[in-house]
Design a protein around this motif. Sequence first.
Motif, PDB file in Angstrom:
ATOM      1  N   ILE A 209       7.298  32.986 127.408  1.00 39.59           N
ATOM      2  CA  ILE A 209       8.657  32.902 127.939  1.00 39.59           C
ATOM      3  C   ILE A 209       8.827  33.834 129.140  1.00 39.59           C
ATOM      4  O   ILE A 209       9.520  33.501 130.107  1.00 39.59           O
ATOM      5  CB  ILE A 209       9.714  33.188 126.846  1.00 39.59           C
ATOM      6  N   LEU A 210       8.159  34.972 129.115  1.00 36.89           N
ATOM      7  CA  LEU A 210       8.232  35.872 130.269  1.00 36.89           C
ATOM      8  C   LEU A 210       7.577  35.239 131.495  1.00 36.89           C
ATOM      9  O   LEU A 210       8.063  35.397 132.625  1.00 36.89           O
ATOM     10  CB  LEU A 210       7.588  37.215 129.940  1.00 36.89           C
ATOM     11  N   ALA A 211       6.498  34.504 131.289  1.00 38.52           N
ATOM     12  CA  ALA A 211       5.843  33.818 132.403  1.00 38.52           C
ATOM     13  C   ALA A 211       6.750  32.733 132.987  1.00 38.52           C
ATOM     14  O   ALA A 211       6.816  32.543 134.212  1.00 38.52           O
ATOM     15  CB  ALA A 211       4.519  33.207 131.939  1.00 38.52           C
ATOM     16  N   GLU A 212       7.469  32.030 132.120  1.00 38.96           N
ATOM     17  CA  GLU A 212       8.372  30.979 132.597  1.00 38.96           C
ATOM     18  C   GLU A 212       9.573  31.586 133.307  1.00 38.96           C
ATOM     19  O   GLU A 212      10.061  31.036 134.309  1.00 38.96           O
ATOM     20  CB  GLU A 212       8.813  30.121 131.412  1.00 38.96           C
ATOM     21  N   ILE A 213      10.069  32.721 132.821  1.00 44.01           N
ATOM     22  CA  ILE A 213      11.145  33.422 133.525  1.00 44.01           C
ATOM     23  C   ILE A 213      10.676  33.849 134.919  1.00 44.01           C
ATOM     24  O   ILE A 213      11.388  33.710 135.907  1.00 44.01           O
ATOM     25  CB  ILE A 213      11.617  34.640 132.700  1.00 44.01           C
ATOM     26  N   ARG A 214       9.444  34.329 135.000  1.00 42.91           N
ATOM     27  CA  ARG A 214       8.904  34.759 136.299  1.00 42.91           C
ATOM     28  C   ARG A 214       8.826  33.582 137.268  1.00 42.91           C
ATOM     29  O   ARG A 214       9.103  33.730 138.461  1.00 42.91           O
ATOM     30  CB  ARG A 214       7.521  35.390 136.102  1.00 42.91           C
ATOM     31  N   ARG A 215       8.492  32.407 136.771  1.00 40.23           N
ATOM     32  CA  ARG A 215       8.354  31.236 137.633  1.00 40.23           C
ATOM     33  C   ARG A 215       9.705  30.729 138.113  1.00 40.23           C
ATOM     34  O   ARG A 215       9.837  30.340 139.281  1.00 40.23           O
ATOM     35  CB  ARG A 215       7.616  30.122 136.867  1.00 40.23           C
ATOM     36  N   GLN A 216      10.705  30.741 137.222  1.00 38.70           N
ATOM     37  CA  GLN A 216      11.982  30.115 137.557  1.00 38.70           C
ATOM     38  C   GLN A 216      13.095  31.103 137.907  1.00 38.70           C
ATOM     39  O   GLN A 216      14.036  30.735 138.616  1.00 38.70           O
ATOM     40  CB  GLN A 216      12.458  29.256 136.376  1.00 38.70           C
ATOM     41  N   MET A 217      13.025  32.323 137.373  1.00 36.51           N
ATOM     42  CA  MET A 217      14.073  33.314 137.613  1.00 36.51           C
ATOM     43  C   MET A 217      13.431  34.619 138.075  1.00 36.51           C
ATOM     44  O   MET A 217      13.421  35.626 137.351  1.00 36.51           O
ATOM     45  CB  MET A 217      14.895  33.534 136.328  1.00 36.51           C
ATOM     46  N   PRO A 218      12.869  34.625 139.279  1.00 37.85           N
ATOM     47  CA  PRO A 218      12.099  35.787 139.737  1.00 37.85           C
ATOM     48  C   PRO A 218      12.914  37.080 139.805  1.00 37.85           C
ATOM     49  O   PRO A 218      12.370  38.158 139.569  1.00 37.85           O
ATOM     50  CB  PRO A 218      11.589  35.362 141.114  1.00 37.85           C
ATOM     51  N   ASP A 219      14.211  36.977 140.094  1.00 44.67           N
ATOM     52  CA  ASP A 219      15.034  38.186 140.136  1.00 44.67           C
ATOM     53  C   ASP A 219      15.133  38.824 138.756  1.00 44.67           C
ATOM     54  O   ASP A 219      15.046  40.049 138.618  1.00 44.67           O
ATOM     55  CB  ASP A 219      16.430  37.863 140.663  1.00 44.67           C
ATOM     56  N   LEU A 220      15.322  38.008 137.737  1.00 43.77           N
ATOM     57  CA  LEU A 220      15.361  38.522 136.367  1.00 43.77           C
ATOM     58  C   LEU A 220      14.006  39.110 135.990  1.00 43.77           C
ATOM     59  O   LEU A 220      13.930  40.173 135.359  1.00 43.77           O
ATOM     60  CB  LEU A 220      15.764  37.414 135.390  1.00 43.77           C
ATOM     61  N   ALA A 221      12.924  38.435 136.382  1.00 44.29           N
ATOM     62  CA  ALA A 221      11.583  38.931 136.065  1.00 44.29           C
ATOM     63  C   ALA A 221      11.337  40.306 136.681  1.00 44.29           C
ATOM     64  O   ALA A 221      10.756  41.195 136.043  1.00 44.29           O
ATOM     65  CB  ALA A 221      10.526  37.936 136.553  1.00 44.29           C
ATOM     66  N   THR A 222      11.789  40.512 137.913  1.00 48.56           N
ATOM     67  CA  THR A 222      11.621  41.808 138.572  1.00 48.56           C
ATOM     68  C   THR A 222      12.371  42.900 137.808  1.00 48.56           C
ATOM     69  O   THR A 222      11.848  44.004 137.591  1.00 48.56           O
ATOM     70  CB  THR A 222      12.132  41.734 140.019  1.00 48.56           C
ATOM     71  N   ALA A 223      13.597  42.580 137.367  1.00 49.89           N
ATOM     72  CA  ALA A 223      14.382  43.542 136.596  1.00 49.89           C
ATOM     73  C   ALA A 223      13.706  43.840 135.259  1.00 49.89           C
ATOM     74  O   ALA A 223      13.642  45.003 134.821  1.00 49.89           O
ATOM     75  CB  ALA A 223      15.792  43.000 136.370  1.00 49.89           C
ATOM     76  N   LEU A 224      13.176  42.807 134.616  1.00 52.61           N
ATOM     77  CA  LEU A 224      12.512  43.010 133.329  1.00 52.61           C
ATOM     78  C   LEU A 224      11.238  43.839 133.480  1.00 52.61           C
ATOM     79  O   LEU A 224      10.891  44.625 132.596  1.00 52.61           O
ATOM     80  CB  LEU A 224      12.198  41.657 132.683  1.00 52.61           C
ATOM     81  N   ASP A 225      10.544  43.678 134.606  1.00 47.99           N
ATOM     82  CA  ASP A 225       9.361  44.508 134.865  1.00 47.99           C
ATOM     83  C   ASP A 225       9.735  45.988 134.919  1.00 47.99           C
ATOM     84  O   ASP A 225       9.032  46.851 134.378  1.00 47.99           O
ATOM     85  CB  ASP A 225       8.702  44.102 136.191  1.00 47.99           C
TER      86      ASP A 225
END
Length: 365
Positions: A209-225
């Motif tokens: 799910i984190l990989a899919e968030i990174r693909r579709q919601m990159p801003d959220l992925a950056t915050a989660l990182d």
Amino acid sequence: MHAHYHAVIMAGGSGTRLWPLSRRRHPKHLLALLESSTLFQSTVARLQGAFPRERVWVVTVREQAQALQSQAPAIPPQNYLPEPAPRGTASVVGLAAVALRHRDPDAVMAVLPSDHYIRHVSLFHRLLEAAYLLAQEGFLVTLGITPTYPATGYGYIQRGEALGIYNDLKAYRVRRFKEKPDQATARQMLAEGGHSWNSGMFVWRADAILAEIRRQMPDLATALDEIAAAWGTPQQESVLARVWPGLRTETVDYGVMEGAEKVAVIPAQGLGWSDVGSWESLFDILPADADGNILRGGEHVSIDARDNLVFVQNGQHRKLVAVLGVENVVVVDTEDALLVCSRDQAQRVKEIVQRLEKEGKEAYL
């Protein structure tokens, strides 16, 4: 259940369509709507025998965390994950995935709303086992409910090719994921067949799910990182407090599932499921008298009345509620507010909440 399998309960909603009983301080999952236990307590109880308490997690808003802990003290305090402010279920799922991966890099998450009703718990456990097996193949798995009418309040899942049998249950690749269609589209999908309602219950590997968030919601992925880098350190809370308010509010349904590449559905026919989304939904769950009336709490008199719901909040006041010569009416009586509406208008109760918000009548929210 499996050693890397975790249950994540989402418990931050407000339940505006169940006003005036459901309020900001006492949302529907904290209320005993259906039985002596609250909806949240019932959700926790359903997991017994499937997940040990140390692998049950609760994501909520800070103002509800203490009340939830008091209702389910067996869940370890560190498994409660308060979000600083509501930012939608996509962020909730991302935060839970970060916390789980910190503890268990191979974690598989069963993401479950806190306010649903499920009659057949043994089938629910079978579905969770089947979904785990499918998630291990990299799928984002959703449990699908057989539609009974052209609902516009649920997402729809169109089944594609069969993927096989998992724990004696059929699984399918998802061809299309359509979130909350209009009435005409809902009717068309119901007539076509091969569609399920999205139950809002998902199972997936945390890394998937984190990989899919990174693909579709990159801003959220950056915050989660950034949150993940600080997780488990003295900076965890300060980083979360700084990063979280800037997140875009989005549901996991719109933000991830509609555009996800590898999605599967397991039809959950016969589950006895309801999202308890409105007063009208209680007609399918609660027992009625010989005239079809559901009378809960307080004192009631019913004469020549049929198919009504009368719900009186217990412990607040003493008042007799009488219904005479009416049909398909919902009456909800609380200490400071009274709701009377037609059963077929019950989905619109949230409009009352919106009006109260607009008029600044905070005492009734």
